[in-house]
Design an enzyme around this catalytic site. Structure first.
Site, mmCIF file in Angstrom:
data_model
loop_
_atom_site.group_PDB
_atom_site.id
_atom_site.type_symbol
_atom_site.label_atom_id
_atom_site.label_comp_id
_atom_site.label_asym_id
_atom_site.label_seq_id
_atom_site.Cartn_x
_atom_site.Cartn_y
_atom_site.Cartn_z
ATOM 1 C CG ASP A 27 -2.006 -1.029 1.187
ATOM 2 O OD1 ASP A 27 -2.318 -1.486 0.074
ATOM 3 O OD2 ASP A 27 -2.537 -1.381 2.258
ATOM 4 C CE1 TYR A 55 3.895 -6.047 4.871
ATOM 5 C CE2 TYR A 55 3.241 -8.214 5.670
ATOM 6 C CZ TYR A 55 3.369 -7.307 4.633
ATOM 7 O OH TYR A 55 2.980 -7.663 3.369
ATOM 8 C CG ASP A 69 -4.882 2.944 5.613
ATOM 9 O OD1 ASP A 69 -5.624 3.938 5.477
ATOM 10 O OD2 ASP A 69 -4.337 2.387 4.644
ATOM 11 N NE ARG A 169 -4.986 -1.575 3.635
ATOM 12 C CZ ARG A 169 -5.959 -1.583 2.737
ATOM 13 N NH1 ARG A 169 -7.085 -0.931 2.961
ATOM 14 N NH2 ARG A 169 -5.839 -2.257 1.613
#
Length: 296
Positions: A27, A55, A69, A169
């Site tokens: 993203d 992540y 988000d 997300r």
């Protein structure tokens, strides 16, 4: 920031090459590792589709948005809570840890409505922008590990190790919902994509400025997929592999491969005497080796 496609376009211009792609969308909010495949290596992209990813994420509790988000429109909590400490009661650190741990494992996850998932051939985010949002069907994903790095106040920082197709997300959204306070993703940095780690990555600026001069930093195609068993073929086998023809056992050099016998299933790297990767093959029930992805 730029989209993953924007990154590919920039690198195409810098290297004067058309055939470049990426192995997994990030993203625009996110930073970190975005593996690119160049030239013949684009044919190997499918072999990285199931790669595990890691992540570093910060989840903001107490706020929900339409994108899951902080780039989205606030749908719960208040816009001020994105920049100031929320006065709303938040769960205790012990509760957060207990609920977060329950997400580890394989389960069905509903992708965010604003995502690259396709519905009837159309990207979900395009439908949302056209005021035609759809509720996407849950898909099986695996959260291999979730480590809480900071667990105080509205910001929850964690390290996420997950399967391909997992949306951090969506984790932020679902964790906030399970805690009863709502949540959205604040920051995201991909630290690892399969074998490719952040420490080995090049900044985009270095590629743009260096152009073709960064060739020495490109991972050679012969060095890819080291975990896949390799077999070395003789000169006749190399010619046949280059044309996608079946290879007999007598065209594989003995005692010069990762194993003395060919694997009974799965992929095999087919190499010539110099160690160059000619193709990715698969073993057939007949015993022959089929070069299914030819790289020469």
């Amino acid at each position: 920031g730029p989209t993953s496609h924007d990154i590919v376009v920039s690198v195409r211009r810098a290297l004067h090459l058309r055939k470049i792609g990426h192995l997994g969308t990030l993203d625009p909010l996110a930073t970190g590792v975005l593996p690119l495949v160049i030239g013949r290596a684009t044919r190997l992209a499918s072999l990285f589709a199931g790669a595990t990813k890691q992540y570093d994420a910060v989840i903001r509790l107490g706020v929900t948005t339409d994108t899951a988000d902080i780039t989205g429109t606030v749908t719960g909590g208040s816009a001020e809570e994105l920049t100031t400490h929320s006065e709303a009661p938040l769960p205790t650190p012990a509760t957060v840890e207990a609920i977060a741990s329950s997400f580890v494992g394989t389960y069905l996850q509903r992708p965010p409505e604003i995502s690259a998932k396709k519905v009837g051939g159309i990207r979900a985010y395009k439908l949302a922008r056209a005021q035609r949002p759809v509720r996407l069907k849950p898909v099986p994903v695996t959260l291999e590990a979730l480590t809480l790095l900071s667990n105080k106040g509205p910001q929850l920082r964690c390290r996420v190790t997950c399967s391909s197709g997992f949306y951090v997300r969506a984790l932020a959204r679902d964790l906030g919902e399970a805690l009863g306070c709502g949540g959205c993703l604040e920051t995201l940095r991909r630290e690892r994509h399969g074998p490719f780690e952040l420490a080995d990555a090049l900044p985009l600026s270095r590629i743009v400025e260096g152009g073709v001069g960064i060739a020495s930093d490109v991972i050679p195609i012969d060095a890819l997929l080291p975990e896949v068993p390799g077999v070395v073929v003789n000169d006749q086998g190399a010619k046949r592999a280059a044309h996608g023809n079946l290879l007999d056992r007598n065209e594989v050099l003995p005692h010069n491969s990762d194993a003395e016998v060919l694997p009974t299933k799965g992929n095999v790297r087919i190499l010539n005497r110099r160690g160059n990767l000619l193709a990715i093959g698969e073993r057939l029930s007949s015993g022959a080796l089929h070069p299914k992805i030819v790289l020469v």
